[in-house]
Structures are given as structure tokens and as C-alpha cells.
Design an enzyme around this catalytic site. Structure first.
Site, mmCIF file in Angstrom:
data_model
loop_
_atom_site.group_PDB
_atom_site.id
_atom_site.type_symbol
_atom_site.label_atom_id
_atom_site.label_comp_id
_atom_site.label_asym_id
_atom_site.label_seq_id
_atom_site.Cartn_x
_atom_site.Cartn_y
_atom_site.Cartn_z
ATOM 1 C CG ASN A 8 -1.850 1.085 1.351
ATOM 2 O OD1 ASN A 8 -1.764 2.057 0.593
ATOM 3 N ND2 ASN A 8 -2.765 0.985 2.288
ATOM 4 C CE LYS A 15 -0.815 1.809 6.604
ATOM 5 N NZ LYS A 15 -2.239 1.818 6.902
ATOM 6 N NE ARG A 89 -5.765 2.031 -0.331
ATOM 7 C CZ ARG A 89 -5.627 3.194 0.301
ATOM 8 N NH1 ARG A 89 -4.452 3.556 0.765
ATOM 9 N NH2 ARG A 89 -6.651 3.980 0.467
ATOM 10 C CG HIS A 178 -11.748 4.547 2.759
ATOM 11 N ND1 HIS A 178 -12.380 5.687 3.163
ATOM 12 C CD2 HIS A 178 -10.440 4.744 3.001
ATOM 13 C CE1 HIS A 178 -11.498 6.544 3.637
ATOM 14 N NE2 HIS A 178 -10.311 6.000 3.540
ATOM 15 C CG HIS A 206 -12.793 3.075 6.308
ATOM 16 N ND1 HIS A 206 -12.112 1.899 6.122
ATOM 17 C CD2 HIS A 206 -11.858 4.041 6.431
ATOM 18 C CE1 HIS A 206 -10.803 2.150 6.142
ATOM 19 N NE2 HIS A 206 -10.632 3.448 6.316
ATOM 20 N NE ARG A 239 -8.030 13.283 3.698
ATOM 21 C CZ ARG A 239 -8.134 12.013 3.340
ATOM 22 N NH1 ARG A 239 -9.060 11.629 2.480
ATOM 23 N NH2 ARG A 239 -7.325 11.109 3.854
ATOM 24 N N GLY A 330 -9.357 3.001 12.209
ATOM 25 C CA GLY A 330 -8.741 3.490 13.451
ATOM 26 C C GLY A 330 -9.710 4.021 14.504
ATOM 27 C CD GLU A 382 -8.217 -0.618 3.660
ATOM 28 O OE1 GLU A 382 -7.664 -0.364 4.751
ATOM 29 O OE2 GLU A 382 -8.509 0.249 2.829
HETATM 30 P P1 ADP Z 1 -5.670 5.888 7.888
HETATM 31 O O1 ADP Z 1 -5.538 4.477 7.340
HETATM 32 O O2 ADP Z 1 -6.730 6.707 7.247
HETATM 33 O O3 ADP Z 1 -4.374 6.610 8.065
HETATM 34 P P2 ADP Z 1 -6.444 4.563 10.365
HETATM 35 O O4 ADP Z 1 -7.647 3.788 10.023
HETATM 36 O O5 ADP Z 1 -5.182 3.841 10.657
HETATM 37 O O6 ADP Z 1 -6.227 5.752 9.358
HETATM 38 O O7 ADP Z 1 -6.813 5.454 11.645
HETATM 39 C C1 ADP Z 1 -5.872 6.299 12.226
HETATM 40 C C2 ADP Z 1 -6.586 7.204 13.208
HETATM 41 O O8 ADP Z 1 -7.296 6.414 14.164
HETATM 42 C C3 ADP Z 1 -5.632 8.057 14.026
HETATM 43 O O9 ADP Z 1 -5.430 9.295 13.420
HETATM 44 C C4 ADP Z 1 -6.367 8.218 15.329
HETATM 45 O O10 ADP Z 1 -7.044 9.452 15.307
HETATM 46 C C5 ADP Z 1 -7.424 7.158 15.343
HETATM 47 N N1 ADP Z 1 -7.372 6.269 16.508
HETATM 48 C C6 ADP Z 1 -6.632 5.155 16.667
HETATM 49 N N2 ADP Z 1 -6.867 4.615 17.885
HETATM 50 C C7 ADP Z 1 -7.777 5.414 18.503
HETATM 51 C C8 ADP Z 1 -8.440 5.412 19.786
HETATM 52 N N3 ADP Z 1 -8.219 4.472 20.698
HETATM 53 N N4 ADP Z 1 -9.299 6.394 20.031
HETATM 54 C C9 ADP Z 1 -9.542 7.368 19.132
HETATM 55 N N5 ADP Z 1 -8.968 7.419 17.927
HETATM 56 C C10 ADP Z 1 -8.095 6.468 17.610
#
Ligand code: ADP
Length: 394
Positions: A8, A15, A89, A178, A206, A239, A330, A382
Site C-alpha cells: 500500500n 505499508k 492498492r 476505501h 470506515h 480534511r 482506526g 484491506e
Molecule cells: P488511515 O488508514 O486513514 O491513516 P487509520 O484507520 O489507521 O487511518 O486510523 C488512524 C486514526 O485512528 C488516528 O489518526 C487516530 O485518530 C485514530 N485512533 C486510533 N486509535 C484510537 C483510539 N483508541 N481512540 C480514538 N482514535 C483512535
């Protein structure tokens, strides 16, 4: 048993996850960050160990070489040729790529041609694919598109109400994002519901650093919050999500820091969302821990929740109800206060969370027994979808 690598590539990151297939066993995974900046970081996790290096990685070509060297150095493979499948990806597949496909030279060219839809991503992805192709010409290389799942959108959902030429001549429409994640979690949700996917209506949220919400009917995406680019839809970490387009010329005219439309778009992509409103952070954890004492953090949180709720409401209307609402990524997977705030006040729709199940590490059904819409927490994967696509297309 074969080894496959799901890759990715982001604008400044790479990644990856290596699988033993068809067992679907993760052998190693890693992340190369800050490509093109000073002090790039390469992290590899394998065999319960972690290897971290700080290096100067000028470009994605170097990043691929570092990754391949690491695999040998850490004895994750004894020979690079053990890798027989590569999956990549790709952010923008336009209307052209409706499903994952073998990355032939024509496909690579097309991915590059679609760069105007994802200028930060597609060129890096195509470059990474070409570098791997040079090193591992024998391996099956597959491109998996973020937009493919959304090519089932009906025209009424994907068209913008503008003169037709902008769609016909310039390809301006909603492409979504996504897709791999929405597809994976909606299929997993159907399993949890014990229903054939074809008979389900599912809303998938998501919610990560970037976020999108999708209405999935009978296993097909029928509407999604992201738009022409990943700037549309809900508010995100940095964003803005959607806003009245008249804001753009107005701020360019009045703010001397913005010279042109690109400056304004950069600001909406990188300095807005949670970061812009709170003034402190794009990370939901920081927003939550500061909101009691910082009114701007509280406002950022409230606005974020408001946008997510509204899309859930829209998609309940689009599908005339839903069997399940899925939280993933996340924030969706990990944040209890986020889920609690989104779900608060949705009981009129038959959406009722069980507070005792909305806890740390929760997965699966977190709704009360009488909730008409099941509330599911499903970790997205993914990379696994990519690994499976490599096997399927080999
Ligand atoms: P992306 O793939 O879009 O970079 P992710 O799905 O990995 O994002 O999500 C990352 C985000 O998840 C971080 O910026 C953080 O804000 C949030 N996050 C991760 N763990 C927690 C948690 N325990 N509580 C709140 N937010 C979290």
C-alpha cells in the site's frame, strides 16, 4: 505454500504485509514513513520482534529496495524469489477498473493516466509497481482499486448536478474511496447477521484518519460519502469534507495567504477537519482528551459527530432502513466515546447500543437485543483482501 506481499504505497509512505498463502498467515509487516524527507523510518514486525531503522529514503524506488533488503537481512525470506505474488492498492481506478486486475504494462499505463484523479497517490503506486516488476518479473502482480467497489453506484448517486459536459468530457463524478474496506466489512457483517449478502442492507462507516460512509445493498455499493476526490463527504482528521463550493473563490479573494485554487484545496486537505477546528490535533484521541477543557476541541468533536450522524441518516433513507451499521478503521474500531456519541439519539431509527458492549477491544455485535439495526464493530483488513485477490487471479 507461497509468499505474497500486499503493498500500500501512499504519497510519502509504503505499508506492506507479507502472507503465507493459501493459509492467510501473516509472516511479517512493515511501514516505511517519511519517504522523500530527512530521517525516513522503516519498521518491520516479524516473529514477535520489531526492527526499526532511520535512514534517508529519497524516493519510492529506494523504499522498495530497502524493503527487499530488510526481508533478506531479517531472514524473513532466504531468497526474494520466494515471493510469487504481489498486490498493490491503487487509489484511483476511475470508471475503467471495476475489479482487481493483473498489472500488465497497459494497466500500469492506465493507472498513470488516471493520476489527475489522485495526484499524490497514483504516480507513486505505479512507480512502486514498476520497481517490483523489475526485481520480481516472475511474480503475479495484481492491482486492487480503492474505487472498484463503488463502480456499482447508480448514476443518480454518482453524478453531480452540473452541465453534462463536466461528466462526459472531464469525468467529473463521485468515485468514492476505501472500497476494499467497505466491501470486506459488509461481507463480514452479512456473516455475523447470518444472512446471504444478497439479502442485506448495510451501512459501513470506515472512520480513520480519512473516513467514508457507504450504503451497501445486496453486497453492492449504492452510495458513498466521498466524492470526486477523497476530500468529499464527512469531516476528517485534516480534511474538511464537503462544503459549499462558493467558499473557495471567496476565501481565495479575501485571504492573501491563498494565491490560487490549489492553495485553497491544500488547506482543505491538510489543515482542516479536526485539526483546523480544534487548532491542536488531527488525532481523535487528542480531541477527546482535551475537549473538557478546550472549547475548540469540543466543537471539533461535535461537528465531526454531526457529519457522521447525518450520513447514517441519509443512507437509512436511501435504502429504506438497514440490517446493520458497521464501525471500522482506526477511530471506528477503537474509540468508545466516538461510537457512543454517534449512536446517541438514534433510537428512533431502531439503533440502540448496549453501553456494556461498547467497550475497549469490542468486536462483533454491540447492540441491545431489541435494536432493529445491529451495530457491529468489524476490524477492517484491506491487506487480506489484496492477498486473496492475488491468489484468485494467479
Ligand atoms: P488511515 O488508514 O486513514 O491513516 P487509520 O484507520 O489507521 O487511518 O486510523 C488512524 C486514526 O485512528 C488516528 O489518526 C487516530 O485518530 C485514530 N485512533 C486510533 N486509535 C484510537 C483510539 N483508541 N481512540 C480514538 N482514535 C483512535
Amino acid at each position: 505454500m507461497t509468499k505474497t506481499l500486499a503493498v500500500n504505497a501512499g504519497s510519502s509512505s509504503l505499508k506492506w504485509q507479507m502472507y503465507e498463502m493459501p493459509e492467510e498467515k501473516v509472516i511479517a509487516k512493515g511501514l516505511i514513513e517519511r519517504i522523500g524527507l530527512k530521517d525516513s523510518i522503516s519498521t518491520v514486525k516479524y516473529n514477535n520482534q520489531e526492527d526499526k531503522q532511520i535512514l534517508d529514503i529519497q524516493d519510492h524506488k529506494k523504499a522498495v529496495n530497502i524493503l527487499l533488503d530488510d526481508l533478506k537481512r531479517l531472514q524473513i525470506v532466504s531468497d526474494i524469489k520466494e515471493i510469487t505474488g504481489l498486490g498493490h492498492r491503487v487509489v484511483a481506478g476511475g470508471e475503467f477498473f471495476k475489479e482487481s486486475t493483473i498489472a500488465t504494462p497497459e494497466v500500469l499505463k492506465k493507472i498513470e493516466e488516471l493520476s489527475s484523479y489522485a495526484p499524490l497517490h497514483n504516480p507513486a503506486e505505479a512507480l512502486v509497481m514498476r520497481v517490483f516488476e523489475e526485481v520480481l518479473p516472475e511474480a503475479t502482480s495484481v492491482a486492487v482499486f480503492d474505487t472498484a467497489f463503488h463502480t456499482s453506484l447508480p448514476a443518480k448517486a454518482y453524478r453531480y448536478p452540473m452541465p453534462n459536459k463536466y461528466y462526459e468530457k472531464y469525468g467529473v463524478r463521485k468515485y468514492g474511496a476505501h472500497g476494499t474496506s467497505h466491501m470486506y466489512v459488509s461481507a463480514e457483517a452479512a456473516k455475523l447477521l447470518g444472512k446471504p449478502l444478497e439479502e442485506t442492507k448495510i451501512i459501513t462507516a470506515h472512520i480513520g484518519n480519512g473516513g467514508s460512509i457507504t450504503a451497501v445493498e445486496a453486497g453492492k455499493s449504492v452510495d458513498t460519502s466521498m466524492g470526486f476526490t477523497p476530500l468529499g463527504g464527512i469531516m476528517m482528521g485534516t480534511r474538511s469534507g464537503e462544503l459549499d463550493p462558493s467558499v473557495l473563490p471567496y476565501i481565495i479573494e479575501h485571504d492573501s495567504e491563498l494565491e490560487n485554487a490549489q492553495d485553497a484545496i491544500d488547506m482543505l486537505n491538510k489543515e482542516s477537519g479536526l485539526l483546523g477546528v480544534s487548532g491542536i490535533s488531527s488525532d481523535m484521541r487528542d480531541i477527546i482528551s482535551n475537549k473538557e477543557t478546550n472549547p475548540n476541541a469540543q466543537l471539533a468533536f461535535d461537528m465531526y459527530i454531526d457529519r457522521v450522524k447525518k450520513y447514517i441518516g441519509q443512507y437509512l433513507a436511501v435504502m429504506n432502513g438497514a440490517d446493520a451499521l458497521v464501525f471500522t478503521a482506526g477511530i471506528g474500531e477503537n474509540s468508545i466515546p466516538f461510537r457512543a456519541a454517534v449512536l446517541d439519539g438514534l433510537d428512533w431509527f431502531g439503533i440502540k447500543v448496549d453501553p456494556e458492549k461498547n467497550i475497549l477491544g469490542a468486536t462483533g455485535d454491540i447492540s441491545l437485543p431489541d435494536s432493529r439495526v445491529k451495530i457491529l464493530v468489524i476490524p477492517t483488513d484491506e491487506e487480506l483482501v489484496i492477498a486473496r485477490d492475488i491468489e484468485r487471479l494467479k
